[in-house]
Design an enzyme around this catalytic site. Structure first.
Site, PDB file in Angstrom:
ATOM      1  N   ARG A 188      -0.670  14.952  12.831  1.00 40.11           N
ATOM      2  CA  ARG A 188       0.336  14.496  11.848  1.00 40.11           C
ATOM      3  C   ARG A 188       0.547  15.643  10.880  1.00 40.11           C
ATOM      4  O   ARG A 188      -0.111  15.735   9.853  1.00 40.11           O
ATOM      5  CB  ARG A 188      -0.137  13.223  11.136  1.00 40.11           C
ATOM      6  CG  ARG A 188      -0.109  12.017  12.053  1.00 40.11           C
ATOM      7  CD  ARG A 188      -0.669  10.802  11.377  1.00 40.11           C
ATOM      8  NE  ARG A 188       0.200  10.256  10.356  1.00 40.11           N
ATOM      9  CZ  ARG A 188      -0.173   9.300   9.511  1.00 40.11           C
ATOM     10  NH1 ARG A 188      -1.393   8.811   9.559  1.00 40.11           N
ATOM     11  NH2 ARG A 188       0.669   8.836   8.616  1.00 40.11           N
ATOM     12  N   ARG A 242      -8.684  -0.717   4.485  1.00 44.42           N
ATOM     13  CA  ARG A 242      -7.869   0.341   3.867  1.00 44.42           C
ATOM     14  C   ARG A 242      -6.502  -0.192   3.463  1.00 44.42           C
ATOM     15  O   ARG A 242      -5.916   0.293   2.486  1.00 44.42           O
ATOM     16  CB  ARG A 242      -7.660   1.507   4.846  1.00 44.42           C
ATOM     17  CG  ARG A 242      -8.884   2.346   5.084  1.00 44.42           C
ATOM     18  CD  ARG A 242      -8.524   3.569   5.893  1.00 44.42           C
ATOM     19  NE  ARG A 242      -7.414   4.281   5.285  1.00 44.42           N
ATOM     20  CZ  ARG A 242      -6.650   5.171   5.901  1.00 44.42           C
ATOM     21  NH1 ARG A 242      -6.894   5.484   7.149  1.00 44.42           N
ATOM     22  NH2 ARG A 242      -5.668   5.773   5.279  1.00 44.42           N
ATOM     23  N   CYS A 273      -5.085  12.458  13.214  1.00 49.26           N
ATOM     24  CA  CYS A 273      -5.606  11.133  12.951  1.00 49.26           C
ATOM     25  C   CYS A 273      -5.685  10.387  14.263  1.00 49.26           C
ATOM     26  O   CYS A 273      -5.444  10.961  15.323  1.00 49.26           O
ATOM     27  CB  CYS A 273      -4.771  10.392  11.923  1.00 49.26           C
ATOM     28  SG  CYS A 273      -3.215   9.847  12.559  1.00 49.26           S
ATOM     29  N   LYS A 314       0.833  -1.214   0.000  1.00 48.15           N
ATOM     30  CA  LYS A 314       0.000   0.000   0.000  1.00 48.15           C
ATOM     31  C   LYS A 314       0.866   1.261   0.000  1.00 48.15           C
ATOM     32  O   LYS A 314       0.641   2.171  -0.791  1.00 48.15           O
ATOM     33  CB  LYS A 314      -0.897   0.015   1.247  1.00 48.15           C
ATOM     34  CG  LYS A 314      -1.585   1.340   1.495  1.00 48.15           C
ATOM     35  CD  LYS A 314      -2.441   1.317   2.730  1.00 48.15           C
ATOM     36  CE  LYS A 314      -1.804   1.873   3.970  1.00 48.15           C
ATOM     37  NZ  LYS A 314      -1.599   3.339   3.984  1.00 48.15           N
ATOM     38  N   ASN A 315       1.843   1.297   0.885  1.00 47.44           N
ATOM     39  CA  ASN A 315       2.608   2.546   1.018  1.00 47.44           C
ATOM     40  C   ASN A 315       3.557   2.783  -0.152  1.00 47.44           C
ATOM     41  O   ASN A 315       4.124   3.867  -0.275  1.00 47.44           O
ATOM     42  CB  ASN A 315       3.366   2.562   2.351  1.00 47.44           C
ATOM     43  CG  ASN A 315       2.421   2.766   3.518  1.00 47.44           C
ATOM     44  OD1 ASN A 315       1.247   3.052   3.330  1.00 47.44           O
ATOM     45  ND2 ASN A 315       2.932   2.607   4.736  1.00 47.44           N
ATOM     46  N   ASP A 365       4.553   0.714  11.731  1.00 45.29           N
ATOM     47  CA  ASP A 365       3.345   0.058  11.220  1.00 45.29           C
ATOM     48  C   ASP A 365       3.246  -1.415  11.642  1.00 45.29           C
ATOM     49  O   ASP A 365       2.239  -2.068  11.345  1.00 45.29           O
ATOM     50  CB  ASP A 365       3.283   0.162   9.683  1.00 45.29           C
ATOM     51  CG  ASP A 365       2.859   1.561   9.232  1.00 45.29           C
ATOM     52  OD1 ASP A 365       2.513   2.394  10.087  1.00 45.29           O
ATOM     53  OD2 ASP A 365       2.872   1.811   8.011  1.00 45.29           O
TER      54      ASP A 365
HETATM   55  C1  UD1 Z   1       3.998   7.050   6.297  1.00 51.43           C
HETATM   56  C2  UD1 Z   1       3.119   5.834   6.127  1.00 51.43           C
HETATM   57  C3  UD1 Z   1       2.601   5.363   7.472  1.00 51.43           C
HETATM   58  C4  UD1 Z   1       3.754   5.161   8.436  1.00 51.43           C
HETATM   59  C5  UD1 Z   1       4.651   6.381   8.503  1.00 51.43           C
HETATM   60  C6  UD1 Z   1       5.932   6.148   9.314  1.00 51.43           C
HETATM   61  C7  UD1 Z   1       2.184   6.099   3.926  1.00 51.43           C
HETATM   62  C8  UD1 Z   1       0.962   6.354   3.110  1.00 51.43           C
HETATM   63  N1  UD1 Z   1       2.024   6.160   5.244  1.00 51.43           N
HETATM   64  O1  UD1 Z   1       3.182   8.090   6.846  1.00 51.43           O
HETATM   65  O2  UD1 Z   1       1.901   4.139   7.268  1.00 51.43           O
HETATM   66  O3  UD1 Z   1       3.218   4.905   9.734  1.00 51.43           O
HETATM   67  O4  UD1 Z   1       5.079   6.745   7.175  1.00 51.43           O
HETATM   68  O5  UD1 Z   1       6.664   5.093   8.766  1.00 51.43           O
HETATM   69  O6  UD1 Z   1       3.246   5.780   3.438  1.00 51.43           O
HETATM   70  N2  UD1 Z   1       6.448  14.856  10.426  1.00 51.43           N
HETATM   71  C9  UD1 Z   1       6.454  16.213  10.700  1.00 51.43           C
HETATM   72  N3  UD1 Z   1       6.167  17.081   9.681  1.00 51.43           N
HETATM   73  C10 UD1 Z   1       5.868  16.654   8.418  1.00 51.43           C
HETATM   74  C11 UD1 Z   1       5.872  15.271   8.146  1.00 51.43           C
HETATM   75  C12 UD1 Z   1       6.157  14.398   9.177  1.00 51.43           C
HETATM   76  O7  UD1 Z   1       6.700  16.627  11.824  1.00 51.43           O
HETATM   77  O8  UD1 Z   1       5.630  17.492   7.551  1.00 51.43           O
HETATM   78  C13 UD1 Z   1       6.744  13.876  11.501  1.00 51.43           C
HETATM   79  C14 UD1 Z   1       5.491  13.072  11.890  1.00 51.43           C
HETATM   80  O9  UD1 Z   1       4.689  13.738  12.842  1.00 51.43           O
HETATM   81  C15 UD1 Z   1       6.126  11.804  12.432  1.00 51.43           C
HETATM   82  C16 UD1 Z   1       7.368  11.620  11.560  1.00 51.43           C
HETATM   83  O10 UD1 Z   1       7.635  12.901  11.000  1.00 51.43           O
HETATM   84  O11 UD1 Z   1       6.514  11.961  13.768  1.00 51.43           O
HETATM   85  C17 UD1 Z   1       7.248  10.594  10.470  1.00 51.43           C
HETATM   86  O12 UD1 Z   1       6.116  10.866   9.678  1.00 51.43           O
HETATM   87  P1  UD1 Z   1       6.049  10.471   8.137  1.00 51.43           P
HETATM   88  O13 UD1 Z   1       7.201   9.565   7.828  1.00 51.43           O
HETATM   89  O14 UD1 Z   1       5.899  11.713   7.341  1.00 51.43           O
HETATM   90  O15 UD1 Z   1       4.707   9.640   8.027  1.00 51.43           O
HETATM   91  P2  UD1 Z   1       3.715   9.592   6.798  1.00 51.43           P
HETATM   92  O16 UD1 Z   1       4.459   9.787   5.515  1.00 51.43           O
HETATM   93  O17 UD1 Z   1       2.532  10.463   7.083  1.00 51.43           O
END
Ligand code: UD1
Length: 416
Positions: free
Chosen positions: A121, A395, A116, A22-23, A303
């Protein structure tokens, strides 16, 4: 709303085929928009999130055909640049359309994703990155409006190696003018696959698989045919089922992506045999406690945190789980305790006191991976469990109940 009814304790045997990740597929679908023409993505999992993303692409003007795990996307007629709240609120990954739309059309309007089930997030890294690349960004009525002439290469640094921000900035940088450097980039297998796809499309990305990515912008890209990597999270979930309930073989997996999970399972007492694209797991005589801390790749994936806690809930002793990525991603724990587990939480640390057995109960899903942990715990438990709100699991897991049924589990979906 569908629910699962599970009678636990059945031993499992046989083989299961792991679906595409999925990711990985979601950013790849977004990346198809960087060029005109027909992109084909094979091994696409038929998930609620994939279908939601197809809906979103259709709204933007992408034509799609999804048959037997082959997804064809024709991006010749994109004419609308807005990702509406109704879709973004159900799937944060919708934010991935921003990078490609800005890069190819100089315009994007995307609903700001909310929090979420496991807290806020933010998307500040994405936005700061686009701004550094020359985009005008403003927030109005809950939407981010972004526009630019042509994006310009920039030096971008992430405090945390965010998967989403790495993917979004990568996609935007491919068509920017000049060189973009991403420092402290995510290195997850799905980021590696996205880089490989973009390079096949004609982009110039160096440092793939490292935390320093260098992207030299090009004027145009071309569509490609590509196949999605196996889902390491689905594979990890089935491995944990095998650890307790039987000797099973997983096909269409990449053991290399699962190194730390296999190592942790070994410490827990499981015997495994990994080949090129399969893993055989023999159930452990007993589950030994193993402390785990989640971290960015190649660390233990957040995850799989919930599923690991289910496994540890019946360990012989006491195990700790430190959640380093999302500090309050623990909504499954009260539900696991309803099944008889003995788990307490202190800040971002869960302490799991192993119990001799779990006992069936009514429980509720709260997010994709939490639901998977409840399925596992219910399969481990004695007696009948009901898991409500399984739309969460739909999902991110393709026909999970059918896959478990084939292995011999007593699990059925009740729709009403
Ligand atoms: C993706 C995955 C999700 C997984 C996560 C961490 C997808 C669709 N989803 O989510 O399943 O749990 O990676 O492996 O691929 N952060 C910030 N600012 C930002 C972006 C992130 O502070 O703009 C922080 C987040 O709060 C978190 C960390 O960075 O603490 C990691 O988040 P991120 O890797 O961005 O997660 P997602 O891409 O949303």
């Amino acid at each position: 709303m569908d629910r699962f009814e599970i009678v636990g304790g059945n031993q499992l045997s046989g083989e299961v085929v792991i679906s595409g990740a999925k990711n990985a597929v979601l950013p790849m679908m977004a990346a198809s928009m960087l060029s005109p023409g027909k992109t084909t993505i094979e091994n696409t999992p038929n998930l609620r999130d994939t279908r939601t993303f197809i809906n979103l692409l259709n709204i933007l003007g992408v034509e799609s055909l999804f048959e037997d795990s082959k997804l064809t996307l024709n991006t010749d007629n994109i004419s609308f640049f807005e990702a509406p709240y109704d879709l973004v609120k159900t799937m944060r990954a919708s934010f991935y359309v921003m990078g490609p739309l800005l890069a190819r059309f100089g315009e994007a309007k995307v609903s700001l994703p909310g929090g979420c089930a496991w807290g806020p997030r933010p998307v500040d890294y994405h936005l700061r990155g686009f701004e550094k690349m020359g985009a005008d960004i403003n927030l109005k009525n809950g939407y981010i409006n972004a526009s630019c002439k042509r994006l310009k290469g920039a030096d971008i640094y992430f405090e945390i190696p965010s998967v989403g921000a790495t993917a979004n900035i990568l996609m935007a940088a491919t068509l920017a003018e000049g060189i973009t450097k991403i420092t402290n980039a995510a290195r997850e297998p799905h980021i590696v696959q996205l880089c490989e796809m973009l390079n096949e499309m004609g982009s110039e990305i160096n440092g793939i698989g490292t935390s320093d990515l260098i992207i030299e912008g090009v004027d145009e890209l071309k569509p490609v045919n590509i196949s999605v990597i196996p889902d390491m999270i689905e594979a990890g979930t089935f491995l944990m089922a095998g650890a307790v309930l039987g000797d099973i073989k997983l096909n269409n997996v990449n053991p290399y992506h699962l190194s730390i999970v296999l190592e942790s399972l070994q410490k827990a007492g499981c015997k495994m045999k990994a080949e090129d694209s399969s893993i055989f797991i023999k159930k452990a005589d007993e589950i030994s406690p193993v402390d785990v801390a989640t971290n960015v790749h190649p660390g233990f994936p957040t995850d799989l945190q919930a599923q690991w806690i289910s496994l540890m809930s019946i360990c012989k002793g006491k195990a700790k789980m430190v959640e380093n990525i999302y500090h309050d991603r623990f909504s499954h724990i009260p539900e696991l305790n309803r099944l008889g587990a003995n788990i307490s939480i202190d800040k971002n640390i869960a302490t799991i006191n192993g119990v001799t057995k779990l006992i069936g109960a009514e429980v509720m899903s709260t997010d994709i991976r939490a639901s998977a942990s409840l399925v596992l715990a219910s399969l481990f438990a004695e007696g009948r469990s009901t898991i409500s709100r399984v739309y969460h699991i739909d999902r991110g897991y393709e026909k999970i109940e059918e896959k478990f049924q084939k292995l011999g589990a007593e699990i059925k979906r009740i729709s009403n």
